[in-house]
Design an enzyme around this catalytic site. Structure first.
Site, PDB file in Angstrom:
ATOM      1  CG  ASP A  17      -2.172  -1.189   1.599  1.00  0.00           C
ATOM      2  OD1 ASP A  17      -1.802  -2.020   0.098  1.00  0.00           O
ATOM      3  OD2 ASP A  17      -2.224  -1.810   2.387  1.00  0.00           O
ATOM      4  CD  GLU A 273      -2.421  -2.621  -6.667  1.00  0.00           C
ATOM      5  OE1 GLU A 273      -2.082  -1.120  -6.812  1.00  0.00           O
ATOM      6  OE2 GLU A 273      -2.419  -2.800  -5.664  1.00  0.00           O
TER       7      GLU A 273
END
EC number: 2.4.1.-
Length: 377
Positions: A17, A273
């Site tokens: 994140d 990610e």
């Protein structure tokens, strides 16, 4: 006057994140000249990827970004022109009320997790009216021109190409990490979660005809390496050899150096990610360890990406790539899958390069966000 942007990041997955939001904040400042505040609730996750950052500071300037600690007890601040809540994090109630009180409400964007699933295109850009009268808009990164695209700095691919074309730049960078290359070895980076197939893959690498040098940044997978080696905890700088495989533990590095690590390697196994996207820009064969969700909900997300990524491969190479990714994420025989993938290496190399070029033909995520804001005025 510069437009002001606030980005809120609640750290959930250690580095994924904050990795995405830190890259985004830096690019908005460097390439679009914006005034950006990045609010982070756990600065201990931020400091490893930003050398020189202070985990105890309430406010600090890093690379032109105003980095703020997001305190549990919120202190009043004036809202920005654009407010991004990353990955569905809940903004402080007092901040939302201050947004509502502005004469001109800010553009409120919910930056979602990256997904290749079909429904993303239909949800990208959709408004969500809030009970207090504000409007929040869903903004989805993605792999098609009907999404927000991927994070990619304007000079990224040119810098990558220059680095990869210079054997001296690669050698000097790796030496700076304490890496002395094993002659003729396949160089692999491994950044992953715990994985039951790790041992099978390491066995395959250790018994292969070609030597392999495995570079492992500090992280959750290191304990599995120690177990496979049958010894105590591994530490940064440790180098171990078994058969054809040399394993080396690296320090956690800055984002820019992580890019260079990916560019240096012949194969990159990544997780989460941020590193997933950066491995795609490296233009080398890769493997993604997707974050595990309840009831194997992550498998659908994995298959959705593979449906895009595999396009253009021959039938045999397609089957090999599919087998490799499924083995790593669904607990199949990773040794067998790795050997099958190696049979199609030249095609997988070319395919990785072409995939990156196709994605680079679309607007990057930061630019898409800026255009969305300007069109909203």
């Amino acid at each position: 006057m510069k437009a002001t942007w606030d980005i809120f990041c609640s750290v959930v997955d250690n580095y994924g994140d904050i990795g995405v939001t830190w890259r985004l904040a830096r690019q908005l400042v460097a390439e679009h000249g914006l005034a950006v505040r990045l609010w982070v609730d756990d600065l201990n996750a931020f400091t490893p990827m930003c050398p020189g950052a202070d985990a105890t500071a309430a406010q600090q300037w890093q690379h032109g970004v105003d980095v703020r600690h997001w305190p549990a007890a919120w202190l009043p601040v004036a809202p920005a022109d654009v407010v991004i809540g990353a990955f569905a994090c809940q903004l402080p109630a007092a901040y939302v009320e201050a947004m509502r009180a502005r004469p001109q409400p800010p553009l409120w964007l919910n930056l979602e997790y990256l997904s290749a699933e079909d429904w993303v295109e239909g949800c990208h850009g959709l408004p969500s009216p809030q009970p207090n009268g504000l409007r929040k808009v869903f903004f989805f990164p993605g792999f098609t021109d009907k999404t927000g695209g991927l994070l990619r700095e304007g000079s990224l691919l040119a810098r990558r190409d220059g680095f990869q074309q210079s054997a001296e730049a690669r050698r000097a960078f790796l030496q700076g990490l304490g890496v002395d290359l094993v002659p003729g070895a396949l160089l692999i980076s491994l950044f992953a979660y715990e994985n039951p197939q790790l041992g099978n893959w390491l066995d395959a690498l250790a018994t292969a005809d070609q030597p392999c040098h495995l570079l492992v940044p500090q992280g959750r997978v290191v304990a599995g390496l120690s177990q496979w080696l049958g010894e105590g905890p591994l530490h940064v700088g440790d180098v171990r050899t078994r058969g054809a495989l040399t394993v080396q533990v690296l320090p956690f590095v800055s984002q820019d150096d992580f890019d260079r690590l990916l560019w240096s390697c012949d194969f990159n196994a990544v997780r989460g990610e941020d590193s997933f996207v950066r491995a795609q820009w490296a233009g080398q064969p890769m493997l993604w360890h997707i974050y595990v969700q309840d009831e194997n909900a992550h498998w659908e997300k994995l298959e959705a990406f593979l449906a895009h990524y595999r396009c253009g491969l021959s039938d045999d190479a397609d089957a090999a790539l599919l087998g490799l990714w499924r083995a790593w994420n669904m607990d199949f025989d990773m040794g067998q899958a790795w050997r099958a993938a190696r049979q199609h290496w030249p095609e997988l190399q070319q395919h990785a390069r072409l995939w990156g070029a196709r994605q680079a033909a679309q607007p990057d995520l930061a630019t898409a966000l800026v255009h969305f804001y300007r069109n909203s005025l």
